[in-house]
Scaffold this active site. Structure first.
Site, PDB file in Angstrom:
ATOM      1  N   GLY A 181      35.803  34.637  40.962  1.00  0.00           N
ATOM      2  CA  GLY A 181      35.007  35.279  42.411  1.00  0.00           C
ATOM      3  C   GLY A 181      35.690  35.085  43.520  1.00  0.00           C
ATOM      4  N   GLU A 201      38.339  34.768  33.694  1.00  0.00           N
ATOM      5  CA  GLU A 201      37.019  34.983  33.127  1.00  0.00           C
ATOM      6  C   GLU A 201      36.941  34.873  31.632  1.00  0.00           C
ATOM      7  OE1 GLU A 201      36.243  36.254  37.117  1.00  0.00           O
ATOM      8  OE2 GLU A 201      37.912  36.323  35.549  1.00  0.00           O
ATOM      9  N   GLU A 244      38.408  37.917  43.665  1.00  0.00           N
ATOM     10  CA  GLU A 244      37.286  39.000  43.722  1.00  0.00           C
ATOM     11  C   GLU A 244      37.178  38.901  45.264  1.00  0.00           C
ATOM     12  OE1 GLU A 244      35.218  39.912  39.698  1.00  0.00           O
ATOM     13  OE2 GLU A 244      34.820  38.047  40.324  1.00  0.00           O
TER      14      GLU A 244
END
Length: 259
Positions: free
Chosen positions: A112, A135, A115
């Site tokens: 994240g 992930e 991202e």
């Protein structure tokens, strides 16, 4: 300085610095942090005084080390869908902010965190920054836009390699492949981001915002439609008083003034 538990918001003249501030958890993104970030971005979207936004992570170890695995581990499929959609909504808010957004990446930008950085307009990476989408090693896919933004930044082949393997890359490699935009010495990401932000803030505010939206929206258009849209935002600049002032300053050989 801040009304939030997990964020620090600092206003410096025309700049606003948003710090994800959970250093003991390596700034991991839990639901509460995502909610606070969405609220902060709502406020910034309507803030005409802020011309540039900088996003960074608190502490020295991490920008953001990922989404909060402690929270995710017990999610149902329905809960997983909602968690992903929440992160996607907040990152879309960030990407669509009218102001340019610079990520000052210090330390780990994983999952994240990577991202989050990719949703910013420009990424400045300190030498100690590390990027990954790990992930698949946790039995999940990226959920906050990683499969899509990474491909758009580095191309499908390199993106699939990083997504499938979960490999971590250093800052120099991130710059080389286009995941990050500038490499600076360790500890220097914020100073470099502030210097760049001040340079951007000194330009025409409306012109900078129109330029951002032209780049963003044009990416999903064919060239003819995108250049037609560019002509429209170009025209809008001539309704802005700052255009007349700045062109007058240029013609009359005066230093440019910020309104």
């Amino acid at each position: 300085m801040s009304e939030y538990e997990n964020l620090l918001i600092e206003h410096r003249d025309a700049l606003t610095i948003v710090t994800i501030n959970r250093p003991k958890a390596l700034n991991a993104l839990n639901s509460a942090t995502l909610t606070e970030l969405g609220s902060a971005l709502d406020a910034l979207a309507g803030d005409r005084h802020t011309r540039v936004v900088i996003v960074t992570g608190g502490g020295e170890k991490a920008f953001v080390a990922g989404a909060d695995i402690t929270e995710m581990r017990s999610l149902s499929p329905e809960g997983g869908r909602e968690f992903a959609r929440r992160g996607q909504r907040v990152f879309a808010q960030l990407e669509e902010l009218p102001q340019p957004v610079i990520a000052a990446v210090n330390g780990f930008a994983l999952g994240g965190g990577c991202e989050l950085a990719m949703a910013c307009d420009i990424r400045i990476a300190a030498e100690n920054a590390r990027f990954a989408q790990p992930e698949t090693g946790l039995g999940i896919t990226p959920g906050f836009g990683g499969t899509q933004r990474l491909r758009r930044l580095v191309g499908p082949g390199r993106a699939k390699e990083l997504l499938f393997t979960g490999d971590t890359i250093d800052a120099a490699e991130a710059v080389r492949i286009g995941l990050a935009d500038r490499l600076v010495p360790a500890g220097g990401a914020m100073a470099a981001a502030v210097a760049m932000a001040e340079k951007i803030a000194a330009k025409g505010a409306a012109a900078t915002r129109y330029t951002k939206v032209a780049v963003q929206r044009g990416a999903d258009m064919n060239l003819a439609a995108a250049t037609a849209y560019e002509a429209e935002v170009f025209a809008l600049c001539f309704a802005d008083p700052e255009q007349a002032q700045r062109m007058g300053d240029f013609v009359d050989k005066r230093p440019p003034r910020r309104t």
